[in-house]
Design a protein around this motif. Structure first.
Motif, PDB file in Angstrom:
ATOM      1  N   ARG A  56     -21.737  13.050  17.406  1.00 20.80           N
ATOM      2  CA  ARG A  56     -22.915  12.193  17.288  1.00 20.80           C
ATOM      3  C   ARG A  56     -23.713  12.166  18.601  1.00 20.80           C
ATOM      4  N   VAL A 122     -33.083   4.762   9.359  1.00 16.53           N
ATOM      5  CA  VAL A 122     -34.357   5.069   9.984  1.00 16.53           C
ATOM      6  C   VAL A 122     -34.215   6.332  10.791  1.00 16.53           C
ATOM      7  N   PRO A 123     -35.320   7.019  11.036  1.00 15.96           N
ATOM      8  CA  PRO A 123     -35.216   8.216  11.849  1.00 15.96           C
ATOM      9  C   PRO A 123     -34.742   7.839  13.239  1.00 15.96           C
ATOM     10  N   GLY A 124     -34.012   8.699  13.831  1.00 16.29           N
ATOM     11  CA  GLY A 124     -33.609   8.481  15.215  1.00 16.29           C
ATOM     12  C   GLY A 124     -32.564   7.411  15.327  1.00 16.29           C
ATOM     13  N   GLU A 125     -33.010   6.197  15.344  1.00 22.30           N
ATOM     14  CA  GLU A 125     -32.170   5.079  15.687  1.00 22.30           C
ATOM     15  C   GLU A 125     -31.038   4.850  14.679  1.00 22.30           C
ATOM     16  N   SER A 126     -31.375   4.417  13.503  1.00 23.87           N
ATOM     17  CA  SER A 126     -30.312   3.994  12.612  1.00 23.87           C
ATOM     18  C   SER A 126     -29.595   5.153  11.966  1.00 23.87           C
ATOM     19  N   ALA A 128     -28.531   7.594  13.233  1.00 21.73           N
ATOM     20  CA  ALA A 128     -27.395   7.953  14.055  1.00 21.73           C
ATOM     21  C   ALA A 128     -26.155   7.234  13.574  1.00 21.73           C
ATOM     22  N   GLU A 129     -26.341   6.005  13.131  1.00 23.38           N
ATOM     23  CA  GLU A 129     -25.170   5.280  12.678  1.00 23.38           C
ATOM     24  C   GLU A 129     -24.787   5.678  11.269  1.00 23.38           C
TER      25      GLU A 129
ATOM     26  N   ALA B  33     -28.417   5.904  19.536  1.00 20.29           N
ATOM     27  CA  ALA B  33     -29.421   6.885  19.960  1.00 20.29           C
ATOM     28  C   ALA B  33     -30.165   6.389  21.187  1.00 20.29           C
ATOM     29  N   LEU B 200     -37.880   9.613  21.308  1.00 19.03           N
ATOM     30  CA  LEU B 200     -37.061   8.822  20.380  1.00 19.03           C
ATOM     31  C   LEU B 200     -37.966   7.941  19.526  1.00 19.03           C
ATOM     32  N   TRP B 201     -37.765   8.032  18.233  1.00 18.28           N
ATOM     33  CA  TRP B 201     -38.472   7.142  17.314  1.00 18.28           C
ATOM     34  C   TRP B 201     -37.602   5.906  17.118  1.00 18.28           C
ATOM     35  N   ASP B 203     -37.132   2.528  15.077  1.00 19.83           N
ATOM     36  CA  ASP B 203     -37.617   1.824  13.887  1.00 19.83           C
ATOM     37  C   ASP B 203     -36.994   0.433  13.843  1.00 19.83           C
TER      38      ASP B 203
END
Lengths: 416, 297
Positions: A56, A122-126, A128-129, B33, B200-201, B203
């Motif tokens: 990850r 969500v793209p990117g942030e979530s 990932a989880e 991230a 980095l996006w 949200d």
């Protein structure tokens, strides 16, 4: 943390840098990512700064370096999984292999209404989880643009089929869109005239101009060195004209027929004439076409990828414009000219349309509706959608052929 | 870029900092991230472009990073019309003039070097950021609001880490700042700027994450109220609102309810605090039915 997140032994050998280089080449060649040697070097340096034992972290690090817009995130994730997914261990689940050779999925998935309160990837942030967290099956599912699958049935047998259907070049309502024609010079003339006709006022920023509203002290004093300290020639600062931004919303529904491709070519011509042009197409869903138009070579027939629900289906104008108004809200300013190209034959609710147009109209410099139907003799704007729209429009104009597009500049002049 | 001598390298973080923990201690619940992104900002010395809807904590991430690293935060707020002059430096003309007068009165000649000395130089955020002895966190906020010309100027600065003041010469960064740029996508940024940055996006957080954020930022809030507020905000975000509530609005709303000593979300509480979460009259009207349903339970 699932065990699948720990890199399997095959990821670690010395060929990791080589695989990253190959991965970068793949993203560049197959999807047009802007990746040069500098980015590859950065990616390798980034790997030195994260724990390469954790897949990850490797993915997050590479995504940070290789992507540059939200639209690229789903493509990156799909490719990453295809490249770095463990190939040993238990046999892969019964899902089909993940489209290693398909074209880029359509640009950023629009937000759709889903289950209330459902945690949203969500793209990117979530993501990932989400996608790698729960092992292989979820990793596979996580590759799709996450919002597109929202609200879809939860049947575990369904996602693979949906995936294939959405990403297959032959699926969807419309299939590939071909917009050929040798009228580009004509359309470019019409687009150029429209851009020239736009007068939006002045920018905030002052720049050196031969005539201006404020004395440019710094340049005047500097210039006075030539005349023994006497400021003989005054220099000025002024505000240049504001460059317009076009937001074009193209109705690609079945009823538009050949007019849709004409207007698509016009949008392309406008894109070639003005720097800031944003193009969306909608039918039952909404898709951003700007990246495709940006990459299209001028003078050749336009080839658009399968637009699925955004082309060739029914029409839901209000709902799609409402979504557009929300997604583009921050970018629609007094510098924006919104052109809606549609025949107004709608199956949706006029209230949505009214709300969207009121919002866009308040924010934009000009809101105009171009209708192919309006070009037919004896046309009356009786369609429900057009009736609902008229009070909020600055202009309602015919767009049945190249001649109508030529007349646009004259018709719109002085309306902003 | 590699053929140029690097400015003095980014000073490494003295001891490896667990950014996730450091952020949490400051009430910021960061996703994986984002933590990786910030680690790379420190490790690679590359700027980070954070893009996403308003109110998801982009600016706050930069502030928290500064706190976690014990670094100074220097902020440049971008706006239409911002030019290099306003972002870099200005001369204090008034002081220069006074100095000249005083020198004249004393019959003392004034040299150029004296008149354009550092004491008359007013450093603006960018010059300030590259003049620090230790790497600060430079936040270039809402870069999408500045125009193309300023973006092009930024490119040069982010690539070279040096600026030229005509009267003083070229000033090179003494320590390379940790740069974070934020954008709400009011304007499409150039590919060139994007390529200079890690991207980095960000949200809206998931419901569980947002609940954690509320509890971390408002330790006094009751578990049930926090859960109710979070659920309501997530429901609202599903509506076609003109301005969907961000995390900042969630926190404002929760804080307002706590301040009014409410321990659950009923119709009365909703009525008096709605302005904390929905900032457009149209949105309030649109959400009324949904909110009433939420209040009923």
């Amino acid at each position: 943390m699932g065990t699948s997140l720990d890199a399997p032994p095959h990821l670690l050998p010395a060929d990791l840098p080589a695989r990253v280089v190959a991965f970068a080449a793949r993203l560049r060649a197959a999807h047009g990512f802007l990746i040069g040697p500098g980015e590859v070097t950065d990616a390798l340096r980034a790997l030195g700064a994260v724990d390469v034992l954790r897949l990850r972290e490797v993915r997050d690090a590479l995504r940070l370096v290789f992507t540059a817009s939200p639209a690229q995130a789903p493509v990156f994730d799909a490719e990453f999984d295809a490249f770095f997914r463990p190939r040993t261990g238990p046999p892969p689940p019964e899902l089909p292999p993940l489209l290693p050779q398909t074209e880029a999925p359509p640009p950023p998935p629009q937000r759709v209404q889903g289950e209330a309160g459902e945690p949203r990837p969500v793209p990117g942030e979530s993501r990932a989880e989400d996608s790698l967290e729960a092992g292989e099956v979820q990793a596979l599912q996580g590759r799709t643009p996450p919002r597109e699958t929202e609200g879809e049935p939860d049947d575990p047998a369904d996602p693979p089929r949906l995936l294939q259907a959405r990403l297959s070049p032959h699926a969807g309502e419309g299939g590939r869109v071909e917009a050929g024609g040798d009228d580009l010079p004509e359309l470019l003339r019409a687009a150029g005239a429209l851009v020239r006709a736009v007068e939006l006022g002045r920018a905030q920023r002052r720049v050196p101009m031969s005539r201006g509203t404020r004395l440019d002290l710094r340049r005047t004093l500097r210039g006075s060195a030539k005349t023994a300290g006497d400021p003989a020639r005054l220099r000025w600062l002024g505000r240049p004209r504001r460059a317009p931004r076009f937001l074009i919303v193209l109705d690609g529904s079945r009823s538009m027929g050949r007019n849709a491709t004409l207007l698509l070519r016009f949008a392309h011509a406008l894109h070639l004439r003005a720097r800031r042009v944003e193009v969306y197409a909608f039918s039952t869903a909404l898709t951003r076409l700007t990246p495709t138009l940006r990459g299209a070579p001028p003078g050749e027939a336009l080839h658009l990828p399968d637009l699925g629900d955004a082309w060739g289906g029914g029409t839901r104008i209000g709902e799609n414009l409402l979504r557009l108004a929300r997604d583009e809200r921050a970018r629609v300013t007094r510098d924006t000219i919104v052109l809606i190209l549609s025949d107004g034959l709608d199956t949706g609710e006029p209230e949505d349309l009214t709300r969207a147009l009121r919002d866009l109209g308040h924010r934009a410099g000009l809101l105009a509706w171009l209708s192919p139907l309006a070009a037919t003799p004896g046309y009356q704007p009786v369609q429900r959608a057009v009736q609902a729209a008229l009070p909020h429009l600055d202009a309602f104009l015919p767009a049945g052929g190249v001649a109508d597009l030529h007349a646009l500049a004259r018709a719109l002049r002085g309306r902003w | 870029m590699s053929d140029r001598p690097e400015p003095s390298p980014t000073a490494p973080v003295p001891a490896p900092i667990d950014l996730r923990t450091a952020f949490r201690e400051r009430g910021y619940v960061a996703g994986d991230a984002l933590v990786t992104a910030l680690r790379l900002v420190v490790a690679l010395g590359k700027p980070l472009l954070l893009e996403g809807p308003a109110g998801v904590g982009k600016t706050e991430a930069a502030k928290t990073l500064a706190g976690a690293l014990g670094a100074r935060l220097i902020r440049l707020q971008c706006y239409e019309g911002l030019d290099a002059q306003a972002a870099l430096y200005e001369w204090n003309y008034a002081r220069q003039l006074l100095h000249l007068r005083a020198a004249e009165a004393g019959g003392r000649p004034v040299t150029d070097a004296e008149l354009y000395g550092p004491e008359f130089l007013m450093r603006r955020p960018l010059l300030e950021a590259i003049s620090q002895p230790t790497p600060p966190v430079l936040l270039i906020d809402e870069v999408d609001r500045a125009d193309d010309a300023f973006e092009a100027f930024l490119l040069e600065l982010l690539a070279e880490w040096q600026v030229t003041v005509p009267e003083l010469g070229t000033i090179t960064a003494t320590a390379r700042p940790h740069v974070i740029l934020t954008s709400n996508r009011a304007r499409e940024l150039s590919d060139a700027l994007r390529r200079r940055c890690l991207y980095l996006w960000v949200d809206y957080p998931s419901r569980a994450q947002e609940l954690e954020i509320v509890k971390a930022r408002l330790p006094g809030i009751s578990e049930s109220l926090a859960a109710q507020v979070t659920r309501a905000v997530h429901t609202l975000r599903e509506l076609p609102l003109g301005k969907p509530p961000g995390v900042a609005e969630t926190l404002d709303w929760a804080a307002a309810l706590v301040a009014l000593h409410r321990d659950h979300l009923d119709e009365g509480a909703l009525h008096v605090t709605l302005g904390a979460v929905l900032k457009l009259r149209e949105d309030q009207a649109l959400a009324r039915a949904t909110l009433e349903r939420l209040a009923r339970g």
